[in-house]
Motif scaffolding. Structure first.
Motif, PDB file in Angstrom:
ATOM      1  N   LEU A 278       0.859  -1.193   0.000  1.00 47.87           N
ATOM      2  CA  LEU A 278       0.000   0.000   0.000  1.00 47.87           C
ATOM      3  C   LEU A 278       0.891   1.237   0.000  1.00 47.87           C
ATOM      4  N   ALA A 279       0.508   2.241  -0.779  1.00 49.16           N
ATOM      5  CA  ALA A 279       1.197   3.524  -0.731  1.00 49.16           C
ATOM      6  C   ALA A 279       0.153   4.614  -0.607  1.00 49.16           C
ATOM      7  N   SER A 280       0.287   5.449   0.454  1.00 51.18           N
ATOM      8  CA  SER A 280      -0.682   6.513   0.686  1.00 51.18           C
ATOM      9  C   SER A 280      -0.016   7.860   0.452  1.00 51.18           C
TER      10      SER A 280
ATOM     11  N   PRO B 226       3.762  12.520  -2.416  1.00 49.09           N
ATOM     12  CA  PRO B 226       2.709  11.742  -3.088  1.00 49.09           C
ATOM     13  C   PRO B 226       2.709  10.266  -2.720  1.00 49.09           C
ATOM     14  N   ALA B 227       3.820   9.767  -2.188  1.00 45.50           N
ATOM     15  CA  ALA B 227       3.826   8.382  -1.700  1.00 45.50           C
ATOM     16  C   ALA B 227       4.492   8.396  -0.331  1.00 45.50           C
ATOM     17  N   GLN B 228       3.936   9.198   0.581  1.00 44.76           N
ATOM     18  CA  GLN B 228       4.658   9.431   1.835  1.00 44.76           C
ATOM     19  C   GLN B 228       4.668   8.208   2.738  1.00 44.76           C
TER      20      GLN B 228
ATOM     21  N   THR C  82      -2.420   0.578  -4.536  1.00 39.95           N
ATOM     22  CA  THR C  82      -2.077  -0.817  -4.305  1.00 39.95           C
ATOM     23  C   THR C  82      -1.533  -1.406  -5.603  1.00 39.95           C
ATOM     24  N   GLY C  83      -1.016  -2.605  -5.510  1.00 38.44           N
ATOM     25  CA  GLY C  83      -0.576  -3.317  -6.708  1.00 38.44           C
ATOM     26  C   GLY C  83       0.478  -2.552  -7.504  1.00 38.44           C
TER      27      GLY C  83
ATOM     28  N   GLY D 218       4.849   1.425  -8.496  1.00 37.19           N
ATOM     29  CA  GLY D 218       5.292   2.614  -9.215  1.00 37.19           C
ATOM     30  C   GLY D 218       5.602   3.754  -8.262  1.00 37.19           C
ATOM     31  N   ALA D 219       4.726   3.927  -7.277  1.00 38.19           N
ATOM     32  CA  ALA D 219       4.933   4.998  -6.300  1.00 38.19           C
ATOM     33  C   ALA D 219       6.221   4.766  -5.517  1.00 38.19           C
TER      34      ALA D 219
END
Lengths: 675, 370
Positions: free
Chosen positions: B132-134, B288-290, B335-336, B341-342
């Motif tokens: 997961l990237a938030s 953006p992907a903290q 996700t995924g 990518g993030a």
């Protein structure tokens, strides 16, 4: 008045919110849990609230608050048991209670001390809640007036308490405080990230020492080891003695002291960042200053119990002010409290300025809960005190391994690193030696606690003031010497002068004989050696990181000068001078066992842990200790060990914590709790 | 939730944990893993008060519902050395020891020391498996009198002011605002030694600091009331990334100009060239992907698939937009492949940007990461 027209309906709404049986039930549940947590030395509100956190998500807000407030409010009441009966601070908020509470218990007046403490706690808690009610309306502008210079002055005021606690030789207290501050600077500097007395090869040191470890090491371990060496129970007499009524009368006779200390507690609690660890010392200092006959302090003066106990419960009310109004935690437990509130319900309660706008009824419900929890907590403490007090009649050899177990576990929780135990042992050794040679341990601890705020606030105040001075001389002066700062400076100066004048009459830890020169001299030389090393280490910090250099360099220089003066005095004085205080001289404490063999047991636990992991090491330690040292049968020893391990596993499971692993655990996988 | 349900939930929680303590871990197999009766530990390398704690506490109960077998999910805090300690610890964990019951939550403060080659970093993002990237954003704000000096988006008039900013350290996330303000020509003196961004806001409220920034969730909670009371005015947001990697307005703050717009409007600030590229690279690494969730090195495909599916199920909840907006802000939860990518863009900063920032840190703040 406008404020009142808003506040009064909210107050009655709040009363309606909590006057439900289920809410009160949760409050009592919280109080009972807080009681259990507070009784054990070293575990305080932080551990207790962490235990509740997983259950807060989505819980009805008022129920969750009842549970948490119940726990927070009762910890400073219940930690009195450990302070008075065992001589170990139950949590950081009752360190000062030990100084006079424990001697009273030794005299067989535990009931008197406890009932005076509970009365004072109850009163302090109610004063705290009452103050919170008023403060919520008026505090915001006042707290916002506290800028960095004011925070720095409050810290320095806390440090000035060293003067009163310094003991018979004032310079020794000064050096002890300086050493505490230097230990507090170990690790990465806050301003520029330079390392002080640490290396990246030892990551543990980079973060510095935790308060839990230093508190347990400096206070708890020396007391446990000393009691263990005397090989008897803590109290020779009937467990509590009579005197419940006497204690309440004692409190009533000193009600104005209790009022003043409660106000001290509220005010210090309100100021964010200082935390609870200094409150009781300031209150103790005030108590000593305001007592005409100071000769009994340290050997069982009931005022020395009433003062700190009034302040530490009041502090919780004060601590809620910045927490609720600004979302700034005033202490470690308040930090977790904020995190827990965010989980309640669907997150509709937000601490911070909006709290007063949107949740005034909840805010006042918290105030009412706090007051109620104090009453309930006091009643339960009194009801349970008979059972808890029986602990003091148990031979200490049976109690000590249990305490070692709890302390080691609590220490490990601070960093979850085997190095926590090594640090605990090392600082414990320092504490033992400081106790032996009559170096003020409270002064050391105050120095340690306030080292970080003193450095940070000093650096920030200087930096901001510099920028103000650039704009104009007047603006800079206005910034540094605000009316609040000037008032605080005056109070601090008075406190230092009065404190130094009186310190000589206070035997914080009882009278200690002096005899030979060699051992006290060696200890002084070792401390001087460390201070000089730290001084050189600080001096080598490069210029661009000067903000991390100035404070440790300055403090160590002052402490070194103090140490050299002591050295000169030692050369000139005779062996019987108070400078050469040594508890080992002439076996004045009737020790049945030697220091090193007693300490060896604890070292053994440490070494075994590093090899086998904590639980296996504990099993061997408990079994061997009860069989060999306490002299019980193998069957008894095995039962004790099983009970101890079961208790430990239950605690760890509740808190969802692991145990320190050893070399064995690296070889293969073992099932919990052996991991 | 009614009172009775709450009581039951507490009791059930205790009971579930008790059952776990008595049973040995079951072995997983087939497609996906079943975590029935297990306890998933989610390690957060920060303390209980920070943004990462809020983020993990938000997800933990949802994750428990979404994972097969509904394991208990507990958040464990392991603070130290600005998250480096916890990340180093996680690097040493082997997947076989936990079999999917251990996950780790990293943040921008974990990424920056990694990117800058901090000597304490002994972890390697490429070994881990992201599930997961938030994202998040950030907003800079000013006192009203200073904000009034701005000419529209042109910040030139602020260049003569002495700014004070409460900072956690130039090598942390604060690098992004400090560099941005410097590009605008503002002379900002950071006062180091604060313990969290909340302390910075308090310093601003006390009038000691006269410029500050907060990440989105803290801004929404802490600064919006100040803006409403008229004691703070937003200056700019850092913006958000669109699908093509361009900086656009932050969807949480659509009415605020981005730093890019302010920079464009201010003579002397360039939105191209070495300095801009470095800023943008570190912004992308930091915001953006903290926050990301990882499985340890060597995680089985089954475990990765299971966790990815669980986070996707959380995102697909009917009420997700509603419950997340107030607590996380409106930001992508990836996700995924999107998460992978993030991760790539967050942990791969061009060498030129790295060299620029390292040099800038050394010249401006005397910080050398050796």
């Amino acid at each position: 008045m406008d404020i009142l027209s808003v506040a009064l309906p909210a107050l009655s709404d709040a009363a309606g919110l909590i006057a439900q049986p289920i809410v009160l039930g949760y409050l009592v549940l919280g109080v009972v849990m807080g009681l259990c947590v507070g009784v054990f030395p070293g575990l305080g509100g932080i551990a207790g609230l962490s235990l509740l956190l997983p259950f807060m998500f989505g819980m009805d807000p008022i129920l969750g608050l009842a549970l948490m407030i119940g726990m927070v409010a009762v910890v400073p009441t219940s930690d009195t048991f450990a302070s008075v009966l065992m001589g170990i601070p139950g949590s950081s908020a009752s360190q000062a209670t030990v100084l006079d509470g424990f001697p009273l218990a030794k005299k067989g007046q535990a009931a008197r001390a406890l009932s005076a403490a509970f009365s004072a706690s109850l009163f302090g808690g109610l004063v705290g809640a009452a103050f919170l009610t008023v403060f919520i309306l008026v505090a915001r502008p006042i707290v916002l007036e506290f800028r960095t210079p004011e925070l720095l002055m409050i810290t320095l005021f806390g440090l000035s308490m060293v003067g009163i606690l310094a003991g018979r030789v004032a310079i020794k207290g000064l050096v002890a405080a300086g050493l505490g501050m230097m230990i507090g600077t170990i690790g990465e500097g806050d301003s520029a990230g330079e390392l002080r007395m640490a290396t990246y090869d030892m990551p543990y040191l980079v973060d510095g020492f935790k308060l839990v470890i230093v508190g347990l090491g400096i206070f708890a371990i020396p007391e446990i080891v000393a009691l263990l060496r005397q090989d008897r129970s803590i109290s020779d007499r009937a467990p509590l003695g009579g005197g419940w009524a006497t204690g309440v009368k004692d409190w009533f006779a000193n009600k104005w002291l209790s009022v003043r200390c409660s106000i001290i507690g509220v005010v210090v609690g309100v100021i964010p960042g200082l935390g609870g660890s200094v409150v009781d010392w300031i209150a103790y200092g005030h108590t000593v200053q305001s007592t005409p006959d100071r000769s009994k302090f340290g050997s069982g003066e009931i005022r020395g119990v009433i003062g700190p106990e009034s302040s530490n419960n009041a502090k919780e009310g004060g601590g809620l002010v910045p927490t609720l109004l600004f979302g700034i935690p005033g202490s470690g437990s308040m930090a977790i409290f904020i995190g827990a509130i965010a989980l309640l319900g669907s997150g509709q309660i937000e601490v911070g300025p909006s709290m007063l706008k949107n949740n005034l009824d909840i805010t006042y419900a918290i105030v009412w809960l706090l007051a109620l929890a104090n009453v309930v907590g006091t009643l339960i403490c009194i009801a349970a005190s008979g059972g808890i007090a029986r602990l003091t009649t148990i031979p200490f050899a049976l109690l000590a391994p249990f305490l070692f177990m709890i302390i080691a576990f609590a220490a490990f929780q601070s960093g979850q690193d085997i190095m926590d135990l090594v640090a605990l042992f090392g600082i414990g050794l320092l504490g033992i030696l400081m106790r032996r040679f009559d170096w003020s341990r409270p002064a050391f601890l105050i120095g340690f606690v306030l080292s970080n705020p003193a450095e940070t606030y000093a650096n920030q105040a200087v930096q901001i003031a510099r920028s103000r001075f650039r704009k104009g001389f007047e603006e800079g002066i206005d910034y540094i010497f605000s009316p609040i700062v000037i008032v605080l400076i005056i109070i601090t100066l008075i406190s230092v002068v009065v404190g130094l004048r009186q310190a000589k009459t206070i035997m914080a830890e009882g009278a200690i004989k002096s005899g030979a020169k060699r051992a006290p001299l060696i200890f002084l030389l070792v401390i001087l050696g460390y201070l000089i090393a730290a001084n050189i280490n600080a001096w080598m910090i490069p210029d661009y990181a000067a903000a991390d250099r100035v404070f440790p360099w300055f403090v160590s220089t002052v402490a070194i000068v103090g140490g050299v003066i002591l050295l000169v005095q030692m050369m000139l004085s005779s062996e019987t001078h108070a400078l050469f205080a040594d508890r080992e001289f002439g076996n004045s404490e009737n020790n049945a066992y030697g220091l090193w063999s007693t300490l060896g047991w604890f070292a053994g636990l440490l070494i075994l842990t590093s090899l086998l992991g904590f639980i296996l090491a504990l099993a061997i330690f408990l079994l061997a200790f009860i069989r060999l040292r306490a002299g019980k049968s193998w069957g008894f020893s095995a039962g004790y060990t099983a009970a101890g391990i079961a208790f430990m596993c239950f605690m760890a499971w509740l808190l969802n914590r692991d145990f320190p692993p050893g070399l064995l655990q690296q070889l293969g996988d073992l099932p919990w709790p052996l991991t | 939730m009614t009172i009775k349900d709450t009581t039951l939930a507490v009791a059930a929680g205790f009971a579930a944990a008790a059952t776990f303590a008595l049973t040995t871990p079951a072995t997983a197999g087939g497609h996906g893993i079943n975590l029935e009766g297990e306890t998933v530990e989610w390690v957060i390398p920060f303390s209980e008060t920070g943004g990462s704690a809020k983020w993990a506490n938000f997800y933990a109960p949802l994750l428990s519902e979404a994972l097969p077998g509904n394991p208990t999910v507990v958040v464990k805090f392991m603070p130290g050395a600005g998250s480096t300690k916890g990340a180093n610890w996680f690097q040493e964990q082997e997947f076989e020891d936990s079999n999917g019951t251990l996950i780790f939550g990293s943040s921008g403060s974990t990424q920056f020391p990694y990117l800058l080659g901090d000597p304490r970093v002994r972890y390697e993002y490429n070994d881990w498996n992201v599930v997961l990237a938030s994202g998040t954003g950030g907003v800079a704000y000013l006192p009203p009198d200073l904000a009034g000096m701005m000419n529209g988006m042109d910040a030139t008039a602020l260049q003569g002011t002495d700014f004070i900013y409460g900072s956690q350290g130039a090598t942390r996330l604060d690098l992004v605002p400090l560099l941005a303000w410097e590009m605008l020509g503002l002379s900002v003196e950071p006062v180091f030694g604060i313990k969290g961004r909340g302390d910075g806001r308090l310093m601003f409220e006390r009038g000691e600091a006269n410029i500050d920034y907060q990440t989105s969730s803290s801004y929404l909670k802490g600064v919006t009331p100040l803006v409403e009371a008229g004691t703070a005015v937003p200056m700019m947001s850092w913006g958000a990334l669109d699908a093509d990697g361009n900086i656009v307005r932050d969807p949480t703050f659509p009415d605020m100009p981005t730093f890019k717009e302010v920079c464009d409007a201010t003579p002397g600030c360039e939105t191209s060239g070495e300095q801009w590229d470095a800023w943008k690279a570190f912004f992308i690494a930091g915001f953006p992907a903290q926050k990301m969730v990882f499985l340890p090195a060597g995680a089985s495909n089954d475990a990765i698939v299971t966790y990815t599916a669980a986070f996707e199920a959380i995102k697909a909840r009917g009420d997700f937009a509603e419950i997340s907006a107030g607590r996380l802000g409106v930001y992508p939860q990836m996700t995924g492949d999107a998460a992978t990518g993030a991760l790539t863009s967050a942990t791969n900063v061009p060498d030129s940007a790295k060299a620029f920032v390292t040099g800038w840190l050394a010249d401006r703040y005397g910080v050398t990461l050796k």
